[in-house]
Design an enzyme around this catalytic site. Sequence first.
Site, mmCIF file in Angstrom:
data_model
loop_
_atom_site.group_PDB
_atom_site.id
_atom_site.type_symbol
_atom_site.label_atom_id
_atom_site.label_comp_id
_atom_site.label_asym_id
_atom_site.label_seq_id
_atom_site.Cartn_x
_atom_site.Cartn_y
_atom_site.Cartn_z
ATOM 1 N N PRO A 98 -18.491 -88.817 48.229
ATOM 2 C CA PRO A 98 -17.133 -89.502 48.365
ATOM 3 C C PRO A 98 -16.439 -88.708 49.464
ATOM 4 O O PRO A 98 -16.503 -87.577 49.424
ATOM 5 C CB PRO A 98 -16.433 -89.150 46.988
ATOM 6 C CG PRO A 98 -17.617 -89.179 46.086
ATOM 7 C CD PRO A 98 -18.532 -88.229 46.720
ATOM 8 N N GLU A 99 -15.786 -89.515 50.316
ATOM 9 C CA GLU A 99 -15.145 -89.003 51.457
ATOM 10 C C GLU A 99 -13.516 -89.286 51.357
ATOM 11 O O GLU A 99 -13.081 -89.659 50.104
ATOM 12 C CB GLU A 99 -15.580 -89.672 52.740
ATOM 13 C CG GLU A 99 -17.044 -89.344 52.999
ATOM 14 C CD GLU A 99 -17.646 -89.840 54.116
ATOM 15 O OE1 GLU A 99 -16.937 -90.216 55.265
ATOM 16 O OE2 GLU A 99 -18.781 -90.356 54.311
#
Length: 258
Positions: free
Chosen positions: A2-3
Amino acid sequence: MPELPEVETTRRRLRPLVLGQTLRQVVHRDPARYRNTALAEGRRILEVDRRGKFLLFALEGGVELVAHLGMTGGFRLEPTPHTRAALVLEGRTLYFHDPRRFGRLFGVRRGDYREIPLLLRLGPEPLSEAFAFPGFFRGLKESARPLKALLLDQRLAAGVGNIYASEALFRAGIRPTVAACRISKPRAERLRLAIREVLARALEVGGSTLRDFSNAQGESGYFQLEMLVYDRAGEPCRQCGTTIQQIRQGQRSTFYCP
């Protein structure tokens, strides 16, 4: 992993669920991954913030519970076969779901991130005014590393990871293997704006649904439907028809149109 868009989407969904609630207990069986969590117990949640890819639960008494989602971590409203920890609140329990076990929780005094070195060295938030051209260009000129690898370092722009680095570089028309110090001012500004644009668009559509990741309520994001290069190796470029290529950079896959 996840960014920024995925973590920010999670933050926005979590905030109304937990704000003002007392964190009664943090339940887990892995003190190596979930450190000093007892410090957070019995304290009211004052705010839910984000820094880069970290979630910061601000608690009473000058304490924070810091969460890093790792590769596959996320919060759920119901337990799953991959629940690793539980945040027991007054009105509900949040379950930390993490199939690959790279996620972390830290109980810390507010701003004391000595146990979390990455959080200490994060660069500016790319959607904030702090992400200004002079500092960004200076960071490029000071490094001979390949541009894609430098973007993943987090010092130029906090929260930019593999997906959005590839997408921003494509939108800016810059090859990911070029040395950062060779980038001209016009190309650097084009890249800076592309980073902002791709992150803002991803936020609008709830981020990307990754193989083991969805938001705090188990819902999907839709940016993967708009990806121009990431995870499209062997497919035609949507702008020129050339076959999208995949290479390895620092143990990570990079996608680009040659």
